[in-house]
Design an enzyme around this catalytic site. Structure first.
Site, PDB file in Angstrom:
ATOM      1  N   CYS A 120      -3.032  -2.229 -11.036  1.00 48.83           N
ATOM      2  CA  CYS A 120      -3.749  -1.311 -11.904  1.00 48.83           C
ATOM      3  C   CYS A 120      -4.991  -0.799 -11.200  1.00 48.83           C
ATOM      4  CB  CYS A 120      -4.139  -2.024 -13.204  1.00 48.83           C
ATOM      5  SG  CYS A 120      -2.754  -2.848 -14.021  1.00 48.83           S
TER       6      CYS A 120
ATOM      7  N   ASP B  29       0.286 -12.251 -16.564  1.00 54.63           N
ATOM      8  CA  ASP B  29      -0.236 -13.229 -15.618  1.00 54.63           C
ATOM      9  C   ASP B  29      -1.761 -13.194 -15.573  1.00 54.63           C
ATOM     10  OD1 ASP B  29       0.506 -10.612 -14.436  1.00 54.63           O
ATOM     11  OD2 ASP B  29      -0.506 -11.391 -12.659  1.00 54.63           O
TER      12      ASP B  29
ATOM     13  N   ILE C 103      11.643   4.729   6.516  1.00 50.70           N
ATOM     14  CA  ILE C 103      11.098   5.986   7.034  1.00 50.70           C
ATOM     15  C   ILE C 103      11.746   6.281   8.387  1.00 50.70           C
ATOM     16  CG2 ILE C 103       9.040   7.150   7.922  1.00 50.70           C
ATOM     17  CD1 ILE C 103       7.381   5.484   5.979  1.00 50.70           C
TER      18      ILE C 103
END
Length: 670
Positions: free
Chosen positions: A2, A104, A300
């Site tokens: 976050c 958590d 990639i």
């Protein structure tokens, strides 16, 4: 995973503006697009906000942060993951704890009251940054994980202390000034940063493995930092007695398997990044074995065969039955996204690998994955970089004769020719302060100390005057813990310095979190599990680098997992092709220069010197300039573009107004 933010006033009666908290969350919406929250403690002068990326406990209301404890004593906002949390929850529940969510993050609200700060931190395993306010002690604690996988910044201004996951969250607060510091500008142009610093005046990072503690006492903020963990190699006299190789091999196998297993815990699908290196291949192989099902692998591919690792990645994908997804990138196209990437990295980048990673994370997000397991940290723990081999054999305990050393260094230079000027210096570069502290100048810093020689001529006159006697090597040396370097093996010293500079300041920022979270995508590096790291520090140097074979113990531990070509492969740095390698790439650089490095643009920013910039470009374009020098100059030119773009993003732009606009567009209101 976050974005967190908040601020505290020196005067507790000074009100918190909820809309500022919301704007601080909105400007980092990319870190948490699944919702936001904020909390203000009335009459305490403190407020937190949170932009949420839902990975564990997906129910919107239950996992919503910031969290407050039931008794109102604690306020918490977190970014990241705590692993092994189910076992800890069960233990706490048996002792009477009552959990209100499946998150958590809620562990902190139960561990801290029982164990205190220093007692709690050893139980937190993973990658995280969090802010915890203890109302009873009127104490704010800003905590960052052991390696700095998750970012956390803070600053003081006008009786307010502001913190956030990204610099732009701090800049969204209307009172936080936005200007380069002279030293910060210098280090942006030479690549290697001073630990704990940023490019901007009075903006600090919480150092990895540290807590910044803030208390209001006697009319002032009392701010100090405490270290709770470090990469602690044994002193030469304390090296463990020699044990059979199998002891170390089995230990690495067990700890790494456990670390991967913990990082597969999520309430959403988990994929893997896959390059042609053994680290990501090991992560994929273990993930597939643990899940007992095909794993989604993202790779990639570059348009330059010298830098493209997809053939080896494809072989590993076939051997594990992975569902491989390859995104192919043109190196000149990467410069189309250069400015966008710097909005997220908030620092300059020497190679467009950061851009490639940004585009890859976007691709992963579009494939509806939020989480991938990655290979970062393996080279740091197990001696994977050519600079480590160089330091081990040049400064080791008489491992080689002078003639053998000369032959060995010539072979190392030839096998790493593509990366001379970046991963290895073109020529020996010594720094007196680093020599005094470490006993030698680590090879990993030498390319950037060499690049620093260009910096004074590139600075505008005011900055050049302020930095007339500045010594970047000394600044780095003064911010390294001398006690952790004293009486250690040269390989241990080299690895420690890399971890404190290149790993935290480059690989985990513009090669990791910042470009992954730009697209709301969480990367989990099991090699940086601190239980595995603590084992790795105890490995004898010869178990890390044995003869010409780097990461020896890791190769042996995972031998049955790796295809023969990977087991035998020498370390190959994962980089995007530099600009000098192709006329189209160089044209793309010049196109950016025509926007950001014109005489007018340079004058407006006031950071650089036009003549110095033009002279550097002329040197790059001269036919007589060696290729290794062009590699170095490619990096410096990327940094020149970078500081101009950072100025445009964060100084010329009204960030507080932009943040409020973002909040309005998202419908995020207080």
């Amino acid at each position: 995973m976050c974005g967190i933010a908040g601020y505290i006033h020196l005067n507790p009666s000074h009100p918190i503006d909820p809309q500022t908290l919301v704007a601080m969350a909105a400007i980092q919406h990319h870190r948490g697009p699944d919702g936001f929250g904020y909390k203000v403690l009335n009459n305490q002068g403190i407020g937190f906000s949170h932009a949420r990326l839902s990975i564990i406990d997906l129910e919107e209301n239950r996992g919503q942060q910031p969290f407050a404890s039931e008794d109102g004593r604690l306020l918490l906002t977190t970014n990241g993951e705590f692993y092994d949390y189910k076992r800890i929850r069960a233990d706490l529940t048996s002792r009477g704890a009552r959990f209100r969510t499946k998150s958590d993050s809620e562990l902190v609200l139960h561990l801290y009251p029982r164990l205190g700060l220093q007692g709690m931190l050893p139980h937190l395993r993973g990658e995280f940054a969090f802010a915890l306010y203890d109302q009873e002690r009127d104490r704010l604690m800003l905590v960052r994980d052991r390696f700095g996988i998750k970012p956390l910044y803070w600053t003081q201004v006008n009786g307010t202390l502001v913190f956030g996951s990204e610099l732009k969250a701090l800049f969204a607060h209307p009172e936080v000034p936005r200007r380069f510091s002279p030293e910060g500008l210098f280090h942006q142009l030479m690549q290697t940063m001073v630990p704990g610093s940023t490019a901007f005046e009075n903006i600090h990072q919480v150092k990895p493995g540290h807590v910044v503690i803030v208390e209001r006492k006697q009319g002032n903020f009392q701010v100090w930092e405490e270290k709770y963990w470090d990469l602690d190699f044994p002193r030469l006299s304390d090296h463990p007695d020699s044990l059979p190789e199998e002891h170390y091999i089995e230990g690495v196998r067990a700890k790494l398997t456990e670390a991967v297993q913990l990082r597969l815990e999520a309430d959403v699908p988990v994929g893997c990044y896959l390059s042609g290196g053994i680290d990501s291949c090991i992560a994929l192989g273990l993930s597939a074995a643990i899940q007992q099902s095909p794993v989604k692998a993202f790779t990639i591919g570059f348009d330059d065969a010298d830098y493209d690792e997809t053939p080896i990645a494809q072989e590993m994908a076939r051997s594990t039955g992975a569902d491989q997804d390859i995104i192919r990138l043109r190196a000149d196209h990467l410069y189309d996204h250069f400015a966008e990437t710097l909005w997220h990295t908030e620092r300059t980048i020497y190679n467009t690998l950061g851009v490639a990673k940004l585009l890859m994370s976007r691709h992963v997000h579009q494939a509806q994955y939020k989480v991938v397991v990655t290979g970062e940290g393996s080279d740091e723990l197990f001696g994977g970089y050519p600079a480590f081999r160089r330091d081990m054999f040049l400064h080791g305990l008489d491992i080689l004769s002078p003639q053998e050393r000369a032959q060995w260094e010539q072979g190392l230079a030839q096998s790493n020719q593509l990366f001379r000027g970046a991963m290895l210096a073109e020529s020996e570069t010594q720094d007196s302060a680093l020599n005094a502290l470490i006993g030698f100048t680590p090879s990993c810093l030498q390319p950037w100390l060499h690049a620093a020689e260009h910096v004074p001529a590139l600075l505008s006159a005011p900055f050049r005057e302020q930095l007339e006697n500045y010594k970047p090597g000394q600044a780095i040396a003064e911010n390294l813990d001398a006690d952790m370097l004293a009486d250690r093996h040269p390989l241990d010293k080299a690895q420690y310095v890399w971890v404190k500079t290149m790993l935290e300041g480059q690989i985990l920022t513009w090669g990791g979190d910042r470009v992954d979270m730009a697209n709301s995508m969480e990367a989990r590096p099991p090699f940086l599990d601190h239980h595995l790291a603590e084992l790795a520090t105890q490995l004898p140097p010869a178990m890390r680098i044995k003869g010409q074979k780097e990461k020896y113990v890791l190769r042996e531990a995972m031998r049955g997992l790796l295809p023969k070509v990977l087991y035998e492969r020498e370390k190959f740095a994962f980089m995007a092709p530099p600009a000098h390698t192709d006329p189209q790439k160089w044209a793309a650089v010049n196109q950016l220069a025509q926007k950001y490095l014109t005489e007018e643009a340079i004058a407006q920013a006031g950071l650089l010197d036009v003549q110095g910039v033009n002279t550097l470009f002329e040197l790059h374009e001269a036919e007589a300039t060696p290729i290794s020098t062009k590699v170095r100059l490619d990096a410096v030119i990327n940094h020149l573009l970078g500081v101009q773009i950072l100025h445009q993003h964060f100084i010329a732009t009204d960030i507080p107004a932009l943040a409020r606009q973002r909040a309005q567009e998202l419908g995020w209101v207080a």
